[in-house]
Design a protein around this motif. Structure first.
Motif, short mmCIF file in Angstrom:
data_model
loop_
_atom_site.label_atom_id
_atom_site.label_comp_id
_atom_site.label_asym_id
_atom_site.label_seq_id
_atom_site.Cartn_x
_atom_site.Cartn_y
_atom_site.Cartn_z
N LEU A 267 0.86 -1.17 0.00
CA LEU A 267 0.00 0.00 0.00
C LEU A 267 0.90 1.23 0.00
CD1 LEU A 267 -3.10 0.66 0.25
CD2 LEU A 267 -2.69 0.95 2.70
N ILE A 268 0.67 2.13 -0.97
CA ILE A 268 1.44 3.37 -1.06
C ILE A 268 0.67 4.47 -0.34
CG2 ILE A 268 2.57 5.02 -2.59
CD1 ILE A 268 3.66 2.23 -2.98
N VAL A 269 1.31 5.12 0.62
CA VAL A 269 0.66 6.14 1.43
C VAL A 269 1.47 7.43 1.36
CG1 VAL A 269 -0.10 6.77 3.75
CG2 VAL A 269 -0.28 4.39 2.99
N ALA A 270 0.82 8.53 1.02
CA ALA A 270 1.47 9.84 1.03
C ALA A 270 1.27 10.50 2.39
CB ALA A 270 0.90 10.72 -0.08
N GLN A 271 2.35 11.09 2.91
CA GLN A 271 2.31 11.85 4.16
C GLN A 271 2.82 13.26 3.86
OE1 GLN A 271 4.44 8.49 6.32
NE2 GLN A 271 3.01 9.14 7.93
N LEU A 272 1.88 14.19 3.76
CA LEU A 272 2.18 15.52 3.23
C LEU A 272 3.13 16.33 4.12
CD1 LEU A 272 -0.20 17.95 1.49
CD2 LEU A 272 0.88 18.73 3.59
N ASN A 273 2.89 16.35 5.41
CA ASN A 273 3.63 17.26 6.28
C ASN A 273 5.07 16.83 6.52
OD1 ASN A 273 1.45 19.19 7.02
ND2 ASN A 273 0.49 17.33 7.79
N ILE A 274 5.39 15.56 6.30
CA ILE A 274 6.78 15.13 6.44
C ILE A 274 7.38 14.76 5.08
CG2 ILE A 274 6.52 14.39 8.83
CD1 ILE A 274 6.26 11.52 7.87
N ASN A 275 6.66 15.08 4.00
CA ASN A 275 7.18 14.91 2.64
C ASN A 275 7.69 13.48 2.40
OD1 ASN A 275 7.02 17.88 1.95
ND2 ASN A 275 8.47 17.97 3.66
N ARG A 276 6.80 12.51 2.64
CA ARG A 276 7.23 11.11 2.56
C ARG A 276 6.18 10.24 1.90
NH1 ARG A 276 8.73 7.97 8.07
NH2 ARG A 276 6.45 7.81 8.28
N LEU A 277 6.65 9.25 1.15
CA LEU A 277 5.82 8.15 0.69
C LEU A 277 6.16 6.93 1.53
CD1 LEU A 277 6.09 8.39 -3.21
CD2 LEU A 277 4.36 9.42 -1.72
N ALA A 278 5.18 6.38 2.21
CA ALA A 278 5.37 5.17 3.00
C ALA A 278 4.85 3.98 2.20
CB ALA A 278 4.63 5.28 4.33
N ILE A 279 5.62 2.91 2.19
CA ILE A 279 5.24 1.68 1.49
C ILE A 279 4.99 0.62 2.54
CG2 ILE A 279 5.93 -0.01 -0.24
CD1 ILE A 279 7.87 2.24 -1.29
N LEU A 280 3.73 0.22 2.68
CA LEU A 280 3.30 -0.67 3.74
C LEU A 280 2.96 -2.05 3.17
CD1 LEU A 280 0.90 1.81 5.58
CD2 LEU A 280 3.37 1.60 5.82
N HIS A 295 9.28 0.13 3.37
CA HIS A 295 10.22 1.08 2.80
C HIS A 295 9.57 2.45 2.81
CE1 HIS A 295 13.51 2.60 0.47
NE2 HIS A 295 12.81 2.81 -0.61
N SER A 296 10.36 3.48 2.62
CA SER A 296 9.82 4.83 2.48
C SER A 296 10.66 5.58 1.46
CB SER A 296 9.80 5.56 3.82
OG SER A 296 11.11 5.77 4.30
N VAL A 297 10.03 6.55 0.82
CA VAL A 297 10.70 7.43 -0.11
C VAL A 297 10.62 8.84 0.46
CG1 VAL A 297 10.76 8.35 -2.47
CG2 VAL A 297 10.08 5.96 -2.07
N GLN A 298 11.77 9.39 0.82
CA GLN A 298 11.80 10.74 1.38
C GLN A 298 11.90 11.75 0.24
OE1 GLN A 298 11.40 11.47 4.77
NE2 GLN A 298 11.01 13.48 3.83
N LEU A 299 10.91 12.62 0.17
CA LEU A 299 10.90 13.64 -0.87
C LEU A 299 11.57 14.91 -0.36
CD1 LEU A 299 7.22 13.18 -2.09
CD2 LEU A 299 9.25 11.89 -2.75
#
Length: 333
Positions: A267-280, A295-299
């Motif tokens: 599941l791909i989850v966007a977290q706006l305030n910490i500029n991150r994509l979380a992969i669950l 995993h996570s992708v730090q933007l």
């Protein structure tokens, strides 16, 4: 016992370190079963070919995997509200009529037709609606009363509807709303009648504080980003029954967007305030449990990822970023 058995401290120490070594190996193998897929995605720096077409705040993105198209919803004065790109990143065309403030966007494909659904959270004459368009931008259908914020007591009266997901059967899931009075999840039939409705304002089981995104997996479960409660809630798609929730991964920031990967493994989850994509990790059938972040992708700072979508053929992830005012494409490795 010590008198009956010879004691070799050197041998005991060696066996102890062997035990510790294999314990660490087994622990590492267990962790790697979830954590081993580091760098799961890389940024496609060549997408799109002409980023200058992003002239407003890019709030949402939807992929037409069948026809190789990408739709982007943006906001701003005197800007086209919907941009259309090819899968390769070439700008094709735009349209603007009857869209005020797009929030969520979804492409619905069947064997014989395609359409684009948009949730409009504007407060003017087009707002508080869920609308269906042809691929060229012709308005086909309006759900809700344009310009009038609705009541939670009336199913098809929306107050800043946030997101929509449409199954191939035509059944529709709407989360309503993005800061309005309504805090609910609604399922409609293919002829736009209420099947079930759940949710009120609050933090209890089945309640919401800004239900912001919705998606459906391949196991008959509906997943909702309950943004301000900092959790994801899960419901049975047939009955609307609450099945569980995830909160352990969202202590830093609530989930803004939820979409499954093409194989429904993550599941791909966007977290706006910490500029991150979380992969669950997606849970198996019958068990929601708690979330496991694989995993996570730090933007970059101030990117502010808002909503995402996944190409169900290529697996590419598209991220609408309201801070950076662009859509970025991440391709799986």
């Amino acid at each position: 016992l010590s008198a009956a058995v010879s004691f070799d401290p050197t041998l005991m120490e060696f066996e102890y370190y062997i035990f510790i070594f294999y314990s660490q190996v087994l622990k590492a193998e267990y962790i790697s079963s979830w954590k081993g897929e580091q760098q799961m995605y890389k940024l496609d720096i060549g997408w799109p070919k002409s980023p200058e077409h992003f002239t407003g705040q890019t709030f949402c993105v939807a992929v037409d995997s069948l026809h190789g198209l990408v739709y982007v919803g943006q906001r701003g004065d005197n800007v086209p509200k919907v941009l259309v790109f090819s899968e390769e990143g070439y700008f094709l065309h735009s349209w603007n009529d009857t869209v005020e403030m797009p929030h969520g966007i979804f492409v619905w494909n069947t064997a014989i037709e395609s359409s684009i659904w948009i949730t409009d959270v504007g407060t003017g004459k087009y707002g508080h609606t869920v609308k269906q368009y042809s691929p060229s931008g012709k308005l086909l259908r309006v759900l809700g009363t344009p310009g009038n914020a609705g009541s939670s007591l009336i199913p098809l009266q929306f107050d800043q509807p946030a997101d929509i997901f449409v199954e191939e059967t035509g059944e529709i899931y709407v989360v309503d709303g993005d800061g309005g009075m309504n805090n609910r999840l609604l399922k409609l039939s293919d002829d736009y009648k209420e099947i079930w409705l759940t949710g009120t304002n609050g933090s209890g089981i089945g309640q919401f504080r800004i239900p912001h995104s919705v998606t459906v997996d391949d196991c008959g479960r509906v997943w909702v980003a309950d943004r301000d409660n900092k959790r994801i809630q899960v419901f049975d798609k047939a009955t609307g029954e609450w099945l569980g929730s995830w909160s352990g991964c969202f202590s830093e920031d609530g989930p803004y967007s939820v979409r499954f990967t093409a194989n429904y493994k993550y599941l791909i989850v966007a977290q706006l305030n910490i500029n991150r994509l979380a992969i669950l990790a997606a849970p198996p059938v019958g068990s929601i449990g708690d979330c496991v972040m694989v995993h996570s992708v730090q933007l970059a700072d101030e990117t502010k990822p808002h909503l995402v979508d996944v190409d169900m053929k290529s697996g590419a992830v598209y991220v609408a970023e309201i801070g950076a005012q662009q859509v970025q494409r991440y391709v799986p490795l």
